[in-house]
Design a protein around this motif. Sequence first.
Motif: not given
Ligand SMILES: [Mg+2]
Length: 131
Positions: A33-39, A52-54, A56-58
């Motif tokens: 499990w993770e906290f949403p996010g990325g590079k 941006r990641e939040l 795109e992902e959620v």
């Molecule tokens: Mg990610």
Amino acid sequence: MKQLNISVGIIRNTQKEIFITQRDASSHMAGFWEFPGGKIESGETPEQAVIRELQEEVGIEAISLVLLDTLEHRFPDRIITLHFFMVEDWKGEPYGKEGQPKRWIAQSQLNEAEFPPANEAIVRALKNNQF
Ligand SMILES: [Mg+2]
Ligand SMILES: Nc1nc2c([nH]c(=O)n2[C@@H]2O[C@H](COP(=O)(O)OP(=O)(O)OP(=O)(O)O)[C@@H](O)[C@H]2O)c(=O)[nH]1
């Protein structure tokens, strides 16, 4: 050695629950499990990246972000720097926009064993109500 810079969002509602998602079977740290996010992309600040990641992902628009901590973690094949942002104000309702499993979990019920090793300190701090 791969060097990665990552920004993640700890999405917390007024009931002190946190929104987490499960990493895809084909990804690094699959099943955790993770906290949403990325590079963080080139030219982006850590804060711009997490916004941006939040999206795109959620599927949320983060409105207030507070940097809680920045941690470095050495995996056998990569070194990652993680920026953890607390997100307590956003527009929309978070969901698994990429089809990933998700759940809301009480902050006090977080379990560091369910997260990648780099998250251990922050998950423990959250669980112990330090944030
Ligand atoms: Mg990610
Ligand atoms: N999102 C996220 N990644 C984490 C966490 N903890 C942790 O070690 N990571 C690691 O940080 C890296 C994040 O990459 P990611 O796969 O989310 O990156 P991304 O969204 O840009 O994905 P993409 O490269 O598939 O487009 C992975 O190596 C992942 O294992 C966490 O809590 N959230």
